[in-house]
Design a protein around this motif. Structure first.
Motif, short mmCIF file in Angstrom:
data_model
loop_
_atom_site.label_atom_id
_atom_site.label_comp_id
_atom_site.label_asym_id
_atom_site.label_seq_id
_atom_site.Cartn_x
_atom_site.Cartn_y
_atom_site.Cartn_z
N UNK A 276 9.46 25.92 4.46
CA UNK A 276 9.10 25.43 3.14
C UNK A 276 7.92 24.46 3.21
N UNK A 277 6.82 24.86 2.60
CA UNK A 277 5.66 23.97 2.54
C UNK A 277 6.00 22.73 1.71
N UNK A 278 6.76 22.94 0.63
CA UNK A 278 7.11 21.82 -0.25
C UNK A 278 7.88 20.74 0.51
N UNK A 279 8.81 21.16 1.33
CA UNK A 279 9.59 20.18 2.10
C UNK A 279 8.74 19.51 3.18
N UNK A 280 7.81 20.28 3.76
CA UNK A 280 6.95 19.68 4.78
C UNK A 280 6.03 18.64 4.16
N UNK A 281 5.63 18.85 2.90
CA UNK A 281 4.78 17.87 2.24
C UNK A 281 5.49 16.52 2.14
N UNK A 282 6.78 16.54 1.81
CA UNK A 282 7.50 15.28 1.74
C UNK A 282 7.60 14.63 3.11
N UNK A 283 7.70 15.44 4.16
CA UNK A 283 7.75 14.88 5.52
C UNK A 283 6.43 14.22 5.87
N UNK A 284 5.33 14.74 5.38
CA UNK A 284 4.05 14.07 5.60
C UNK A 284 4.01 12.73 4.88
N UNK A 285 4.59 12.67 3.69
CA UNK A 285 4.70 11.38 3.00
C UNK A 285 5.56 10.42 3.83
N UNK B 27 0.82 -1.21 0.00
CA UNK B 27 0.00 0.00 0.00
C UNK B 27 0.86 1.27 0.00
N UNK B 28 2.15 1.10 0.20
CA UNK B 28 3.06 2.25 0.17
C UNK B 28 4.15 2.00 -0.86
N UNK B 29 4.87 3.06 -1.20
CA UNK B 29 5.97 2.93 -2.16
C UNK B 29 7.02 1.95 -1.66
N UNK B 30 7.38 2.06 -0.39
CA UNK B 30 8.43 1.19 0.15
C UNK B 30 8.02 -0.27 0.06
N UNK C 201 3.53 9.00 6.51
CA UNK C 201 2.66 7.99 5.92
C UNK C 201 3.40 6.66 5.80
N UNK C 202 4.66 6.71 5.38
CA UNK C 202 5.46 5.49 5.27
C UNK C 202 5.66 4.85 6.65
N UNK C 203 5.76 5.69 7.69
CA UNK C 203 5.94 5.19 9.06
C UNK C 203 4.62 4.76 9.69
N UNK C 204 3.52 4.98 8.99
CA UNK C 204 2.22 4.56 9.51
C UNK C 204 1.60 5.54 10.48
N UNK C 205 2.12 6.77 10.57
CA UNK C 205 1.55 7.77 11.46
C UNK C 205 0.68 8.73 10.65
N UNK C 206 -0.62 8.75 10.94
CA UNK C 206 -1.56 9.60 10.20
C UNK C 206 -2.30 10.56 11.13
#
Length: 970
Positions: free
Chosen positions: A640-649, A434-437, A652-657
């Motif tokens: 940077x909003x752009x960098x924070x977006x990747x941190x949200x991804x 369900x994730x890229x990893x 997601x990979x760590x399973x924290x939503x």
């Protein structure tokens, strides 16, 4: 892969049936570039586009001996003469004949029949025409054989796929030159996924040098950009194949494909352009390439792989094709146009390297956008023969937004199909990715299982091979390299022979290609595979060897302690994660963003189970609490909003939503309006909006702010700017925008000009800063339909800049509101827009703009020359007086379709209204609304207007004719 899979280290491999022929006299042959590449993933034949297997010599040899392979399809042929464009070539089928003679020595990537002179379908003779026929036939035939097949994955199938049978037209659009993104390519794909391509002007691959309608400037140099695996190289292949089959672009007489990964092998050579071409294409010895006699096209594929300096500013000028120089000097002079100024140039590149060629040298910039949503489903339906299974795979991918977005990249479609087809068609107990990893780890496991079916030395374990490939992946990723040469591999402790073994066993992961003079080039099938292996290597180095790969000093310390036989403290995975987060945040181009997602995703419990089996690891409990909290802290503190977006991804990979779910609740129940959100929560708002499956239609600042506090509105605007540019309609009414805010908005909109349809900046004191919007409006990609700038404090300079932009790009705007701005005579500038036959403006609001007689005259004249489109016109609160009579000439024109007209408080006189009434009598079919209130009209004039209702053609439904207060007083 089944047992019939043949290793690249054997002398037989499947290939194109049309060119695979048995030699009657077996002799030593070359090893193919990828004899075990099968169909599976599309549109991809270098690091970002899977290398095409050019090995067209697949013949059985009874006495194997060492030999070599050239990268040239025409390498071993006698050089033919050139064919003139006006001469008709014979049927190319004559060159596809079985050879009855064998050859020895160095074999090119062609079937053996190409190595000897073949009888061609031309009349015998020594005329230049006959020789030219032979030359063109040979040249075309070589390119045809080289590019007609598309090798996907491993060659388990008997024959590779023919490109024409599986090719799906990709979206290629014009792009803004000089626009370089500083996001990771996956982030760019995620951004593009929210943008509709249905309204873009698509450019067919065959028309890459053809100007669009309205573009009369000739195109010599084209730069095509696109992220890794998106289909740039296969577009080049399709262009060449269509030319070689004489279907398209027959005005071009010679095409020279020169991939940068091959040119890199020549970087230390000194030679002339003629010499360079003869090395790749020996036929050119007999051709007058230096003259303007022939129209030629050079294709330089993979600018991002270039290891030449490409010093356009300092390199010396070179105009003679026979004069020797460095390859770097040859290329820069060829691109600039000093060498062969009439030659066409096509360059492909990943976005990050697109600025290596100066913008003034490029006449067109295009972008390959990959698959849209319907094409994704089309691919899986074609790729998976079981339609029920194909539908199941599509449904699963749609359930994971991050996976479905990645399917814009054709290579990722192949990876997903490879993994999910096996997992869903067999009895699998593992969790469906369900994730890229998860997807990439399952893909790696699948490839190691395929490897086990091949013959190799048992001492080469999966663990050893993955660790060594991972080391190459990580070290070269940190250097920004996606292709590797012998010196790169030696730095990682791998010799070329060892790398060749890896490429033979893991052909869907690691690639080996042969360049000019048998130089070898290595790469991973796709950048994302390199990033995944790099992350796996760093993860394993930490948990197995107690080593933080980001800390060289720590490595030395570990070695020292090992020598002293001291107990080594296990490396902290949370410290590694924190260091990796910092490294990714410090990256200017985001090149570690996806690597970071993989690294964090590998540490979750489900992945530990997978890695135990793959790498023979002992069970180890890993807690990621510290990592999660560290990432949340970074989200709160980074700007940077752009960098924070990747941190949200990453979360997601760590399973924290947790943050995302919290914001989703706010948005669902409307609680976000007026809520006092923290900076991390605002970042979560951006992430949720950008990853929403819903199309972003209208952004209204009022929905996020309680009350009418301009300071609060401006703060929210700045927080949500990355989202604002993704909406089709942006309402920023009365936000207190300043010059700085207007500049930020203009910059955001300029990065995505084709998406916006409506923009309302009314009641913001923009003043001269409105000129900043001009760069957006004049962009030919801008399709803005509605622009409201009511009460924005315009000046003459702002109006001039705005009208100039609209004049250069008037086709799309339908609704323009400039009311309550003191335009005065500068409104005459607007007439140049309105009288443009390309202008389709339907609604024009000029209420209280200080129009004078001169302005009204210019406006009326412009409308009279182009009256077909205007439907709504508001000139209220302008002292027009008798000059309104000029509008009568517009209204009485039978082409005029005006439906609503406001002339409220315009100082109209009986003379002006009589002229209007007369015009309406001659053309009454369209006007349905007329406001003449607050004007000094006599009783007779009012009756004149009311009498129009008796006309059966009369369509007027609403007439506001309230008299001015002065009239009532009288």
């Amino acid at each position: 892969m089944d047992d019939t899979q043949i290793s690249r280290h054997e002398n037989v491999s499947p290939g194109c049936s049309s060119v695979h022929q048995k030699s009657l006299d077996p002799e030593p042959s070359c090893v193919s570039i990828r004899s075990d590449q099968s169909m599976g993933h599309p549109y991809d034949f270098k690091s970002e586009d899977t290398p095409i297997d050019l090995s067209l010599v697949h013949q059985k040899r009874s006495n194997p001996e060492p030999s070599c392979v050239s990268m040239r399809s025409d390498g071993s042929m006698n050089p033919p003469l050139y064919f003139k464009n006006e001469e008709t070539p014979p049927d190319l089928s004559s060159v596809h004949q079985k050879s009855t003679e064998s050859e020895s020595g160095c074999v090119s990537m062609r079937s053996d029949d190409e190595s000897v002179d073949q009888p061609l379908d031309v009349k015998s003779g020594d005329t230049e025409t006959d020789l030219s026929h032979k030359a063109l036939n040979t040249f075309r035939s070589n390119l045809l054989k080289k590019f007609e097949c598309l090798y996907e994955g491993t060659a388990a199938q008997e024959n590779p796929a023919f490109l024409n049978e599986i090719y799906t037209e990709l979206y290629i659009t014009e792009s803004e030159s000089g626009e370089i993104s500083h996001e990771h390519e996956v982030r760019q794909i995620e951004t593009q996924s929210r943008r509709s391509t249905t309204e873009d002007t698509a450019i067919k691959c065959r028309d890459i040098f053809t100007p669009l309608p309205g573009q009369d400037k000739a195109i010599r140099t084209v730069l095509t950009k696109g992220v890794a695996g998106i289909g740039k190289t296969v577009s080049v292949q399709k262009f060449i194949l269509d030319w070689a089959e004489e279907k398209e672009n027959q005005d071009v007489q010679l095409i020279f494909p020169l991939p940068f990964r091959e040119i890199n092998l020549m970087k230390d050579k000194t030679l002339s352009l003629s010499d360079l071409l003869q090395l790749y294409f020996p036929q050119t010895k007999e051709m007058e390439i230096s003259s303007d006699k022939y129209k030629v096209l050079f294709i330089f594929d993979g600018l991002d792989e270039c290891r030449l300096p490409l010093n356009f500013k300092r390199n010396k000028t070179l105009r003679d094709v026979s004069k020797t120089s460095s390859v770097d000097v040859l290329l820069t002079n060829l691109i600039v146009g000093n060498l062969l100024p009439s030659a066409l140039i096509w360059i492909t590149s990943r976005p990050a390297a697109a600025d290596l060629v100066p913008s003034e040298c490029v006449h067109r910039v295009t972008e390959v956008r990959g698959f849209n949503d319907p094409q994704k489903e089309e691919y899986f339906s074609k790729r998976i023969s079981d339609q029920r299974l194909a539908n199941t795979i599509i449904s699963h991918l749609k359930s994971s937004r991050s996976l479905y977005i990645m399917c814009h990249i054709p290579v990722f479609c192949w990876i997903s199909a490879t993994v999910l087809e096996k997992m869903l068609s067999e009895t699998e107990t593992a969790e469906i990715p369900k994730t890229l990893t998860q997807m990439y780890t399952h893909f790696l496991i699948l490839q190691t299982n395929i490897k086990h079916q091949k013959d190799y030395e048992e001492k080469l374990t999966d663990k050893d091979m993955i660790l060594k490939l991972g080391k190459v992946a990580f070290q070269q990723l940190m250097k920004g390299n996606i292709i590797f040469y012998e010196e790169d591999l030696r730095e990682c402790g791998i010799d070329v022979a060892e790398a060749s073994v890896y490429s033979g066993l893991c052909t869907q992961i690691f690639r080996e290609e042969f360049g000019l003079y048998q130089g070898k080039v290595f790469s991973f099938v796709h950048l994302s595979i390199q990033e995944h292996l790099a992350a796996l290597y760093v993860h394993l180095s930490c948990i197995k060897k107690n080593r933080n790969e980001f800390n060289p000093a720590a490595k030395q310390s570990v070695l020292a302690k090992t020598k002293l036989k001291l107990k080594i403290k296990p490396a902290s995975l949370s410290e590694l994660h924190q260091r990796a987060v910092n490294e990714a945040l410090q990256s200017k181009n985001g090149h570690l963003d996806l690597f970071l997602r993989f690294l964090l995703g590998l540490s979750v419990e489900s992945h530990q189970i997978l890695l135990q089996a793959l790498m023979k690891l002992r069970s180890r409990s890993i807690k990621n609490n510290k990592t999660v909290e560290y990432i949340k802290m970074k989200i709160r503190t980074i700007n940077s909003i752009e960098k924070s977006i990747n941190l949200f991804h990453c979360l997601n990979e760590l399973g924290d939503h947790s943050l995302v779910k919290e914001i989703q609740q706010y948005l669902k129940y409307g609680g976000i309006k007026g809520a006092k959100l923290s900076s991390s929560q605002w970042s979560a708002v951006v992430f949720v909006l950008l990853t929403s499956e819903k199309k972003l239609e209208e952004f209204d600042i009022i929905e996020f702010v309680a009350g009418n506090d301009k300071t609060e509105k401006l703060l929210v605007f700045r927080r949500l700017l990355p989202v604002v540019r993704e909406f089709r309609s942006v309402q920023l009414y009365d936000c207190g925008l300043t010059d700085e805010g207007c500049a930020a908005l203009a910059s955001a909109l300029r990065s995505n000009p084709e998406h916006l349809r409506e923009l309302d900046l009314s009641w913001n004191n923009l003043g001269d800063s409105v000129t900043l919007l001009s760069a957006v409006l004049e962009d030919p990609h801008c399709k803005l339909e509605k622009l409201w700038l009511y009460n924005c404090g315009f000046t003459d300079e702002g109006c001039a800049a705005l009208t100039s932009a609209l004049r250069s790009n008037p086709e799309h705007l339908r609704d323009l509101n400039l009311s309550d701005n003191n335009l005065g005579d500068s409104v005459t500038l607007l007439s140049a827009v309105l009288e443009n036959p390309r202008c389709k403006l339907e609604k024009l609001w000029l209420r209280d703009c200080g129009l004078t007689d001169e302005g009204c005259a210019a406006l009326a004249l412009a409308l009279r020359s182009n009256p077909e489109h205007m439907k709504v016109l508001d000139l209220s609160w302008n002292n027009l007086g008798d000059s309104v009579t000029l509008l009568s000439a517009v209204l009485e024109d039978p082409r005029c379709k005006l439906e609503k007209l406001w002339l409220f408080n315009c100082g109209l006189t009986d003379k002006g209204c009589s002229a209007l009434a007369s015009a309406l009598r001659s053309n009454p079919e369209h006007l349905t609304f007329l406001s003449l209130s607050e004007n000094k009209l006599s009783k007779s004039t009012e009756k004149l207007l009311s009498d129009l209702k008796d006309d059966p053609r009369y369509k007027l439904e609403t007439l506001y004719n309230r008299p001015a207060l002065s009239n009532l007083a009288a």
